[in-house]
Design an enzyme around this catalytic site. Structure first.
Site, PDB file in Angstrom:
ATOM      1  CE  LYS A 135      -2.931  -2.497   3.263  1.00  0.00           C
ATOM      2  NZ  LYS A 135      -3.452  -2.487   4.648  1.00  0.00           N
ATOM      3  CG  HIS A 180      -2.708   5.621   4.593  1.00  0.00           C
ATOM      4  ND1 HIS A 180      -3.158   6.071   5.822  1.00  0.00           N
ATOM      5  CD2 HIS A 180      -2.678   4.262   4.689  1.00  0.00           C
ATOM      6  CE1 HIS A 180      -3.388   5.044   6.617  1.00  0.00           C
ATOM      7  NE2 HIS A 180      -3.096   3.935   5.965  1.00  0.00           N
ATOM      8  CG  HIS A 219       1.236   4.389   8.348  1.00  0.00           C
ATOM      9  ND1 HIS A 219       0.245   3.851   7.572  1.00  0.00           N
ATOM     10  CD2 HIS A 219       1.603   3.419   9.212  1.00  0.00           C
ATOM     11  CE1 HIS A 219       0.031   2.598   7.944  1.00  0.00           C
ATOM     12  NE2 HIS A 219       0.845   2.313   8.940  1.00  0.00           N
TER      13      HIS A 219
END
Length: 471
Positions: free
Chosen positions: A127, A130, A133
């Protein structure tokens, strides 16, 4: 320089005839400044003096010899002495120390010879990085610098989420929809799309969950093809994260993801079993924590695979043996509070209580949208951190072009101020409260952020590359 703690301890020692060094260790900083600059709890003296803490506090207050240049006043609340320092002396002391130590003001050797392990950032592979985090990365990075500043040998660990059922989902999705995505051309976005799609479709089709479990089981059984794809996913993900870490000027001493502990978990499961802690429950293996008012801690699922707790228990024991830490700090969201309580308790039951006492879960609130919904990849509403950082940098570049187009190294200044504004915005908010993500707020260069921007521009013009406000 005046050591206020030492002066307070000496004054109390004259009344109690107890050891100054021991008394000094009891002195605390109150949680609220209205309760004084320092607090002395008298509970620990009750046994030695054979009196109630409140009586001890009153007797100390009545008999203590105050140097008004150091201690302004003392109040008794319950079993506490709340001590107020003379503000003029405090100001002179602080200013003198700043003048003498300059950029080393606040540093110490309190952690000399001790290891502090900090686990932070820890994104899930497959992933993009984003906004969710950002908080762990920023808070963890700040703690890393603080502990280093006070003398600790700090080991920053990026505990990558590179193992677990989610990879069964990604692997299954890649196989199911391999003809619909270009995994070579648009690597990380294609992996994200597969994961989000799988999470949505499995809600309507339970067979997909079973398929994901079977793929993860293959991974745990070291199926060659599954491992090959997993390694490709991991490498692609780390390459992508490093772009964001470079912007944030963030580095780690260790990249020890969950997968690092694959060959170590069997021994820990065996240890749990030998110590009589494992129980069978509906096909799974658990540690029963009912007597501690907690749900059971699952160690092996009914599908025969490991779970977060298995890996975290293994990682904790490995870190204790590898680093012999004085502090083990987990910078992880507050929604994981129960998880930490569970696996810390399991570790205590295993006999690692002394190390558990040195562990701390530094929790923080979620990043939510304006409706209060958590931002996350499963929901498909992610906001990618690299996009935010780049947009912030571009906004600063526009401001510089308008206000000071001839500024030296303006691209570097824009990077420092743009990234620094995002970091400042995060750290300026309450750590434990949820943070509402709003583009207008996060990229607002008014108020405090504007002031810091102006300071940086002025500092940069005067001192050039010696300015390090946002590095």
């Amino acid at each position: 320089m005046i050591s206020f703690k030492n002066e307070i301890a000496k004054a109390i020692a004259e009344v109690t005839n107890l050891d100054v060094e021991e008394l000094k260790t009891y002195i605390e900083i109150p949680p609220n400044s209205d309760l004084g600059d320092y607090a002395f709890p008298c509970f620990k003296l009750a046994k030695a003096l054979k009196k109630s803490p409140q009586i001890i506090a009153i007797e100390i207050k009545d008999n203590i010899k105050l140097d008004e240049n150091i201690i302004e006043k003392i109040e008794v609340i319950g079993g506490y002495l709340n001590i107020y320092i003379n503000k003029t002396t405090l100001a002179k002391n602080v200013l003198k120390e700043i003048s003498e130590k300059q950029e080393l003001y606040g540093s110490s050797n309190i952690g000399q010879g001790k290891n502090a392990v900090i686990e932070y950032s820890s994104p899930n592979i497959a992933k993009p990085f984003h906004i969710g985090h950002l908080r762990t990365t920023v808070i963890g990075g700040a703690l890393y610098k603080i502990y280093k500043f006070i003398g600790y040998n700090v080991i920053g660990i990026n505990y990558l989420g590179d193992w677990g059922l989610q990879f069964g989902k990604v692997l299954a999705g890649m196989e199911l929809w391999k003809d619909e995505y270009d995994f070579e051309k648009d690597k990380i976005q294609s992996l994200l799309n597969v994961y989000v799609r799988f999470c949505k479709e499995e809600k309507e089709n339970e067979k997909l969950t079973d398929l994901a479990r079977s793929y993860f089981k293959k991974l745990e059984e070291k199926d060659a093809e599954c491992l090959k794809v997993w390694e490709w996913i991991r490498n692609v993900s780390i390459d992508n994260y490093n772009k964001t870490y470079k912007l944030l000027n963030c580095n780690f001493d260790e990249y020890r993801g969950e997968a690092y502990y694959n060959d170590k978990m069997e021994a820990i499961v065996k240890e749990l079993d030998e110590k009589g802690l494992l129980k069978d429950s509906q096909g799974a293996k658990i540690v029963d924590l009912e007597q501690y008012n907690m749900p059971p801690c699952i160690i092996i699922t009914s599908a025969g695979t490991t779970i977060y707790a298995t890996r975290d228990i293994t990682a904790f024991i490995d870190r204790a043996k590898s680093f012999n830490f004085e502090k083990m700090i987990y910078v992880v969201g507050g929604e994981q509070k129960l998880h930490f309580e569970q696996f810390f308790k399991v570790l205590e039951l295993m006999g690692y209580g002394e190390y558990v006492k040195k562990a701390t879960h530094v929790s923080f609130g979620l990043v939510v949208d304006k409706t209060g919904e958590k931002i996350g990849t499963r929901k498909g509403n992610s906001v990618f951190l690299e996009d935010i950082l780049n947009e912030s940098i571009q906004k600063v570049e526009k401001i510089i072009d308008e206000k000071n187009p001839n500024l030296e190294d303006k691209q570097e200044v824009a990077r420092k101020v743009g990234v620094g504004a995002i970091i400042f915005n995060d750290l300026a908010n309450s750590r434990i409260k949820d943070e509402i993500f709003d583009w207008d707020t996060i990229l607002n260069f008014q108020g405090e952020t504007r002031t810091l921007y102006s300071i940086h521009i002025c500092t940069h013009k005067k001192f050039n590359r010696k300015s390090r406000i946002y590095t």
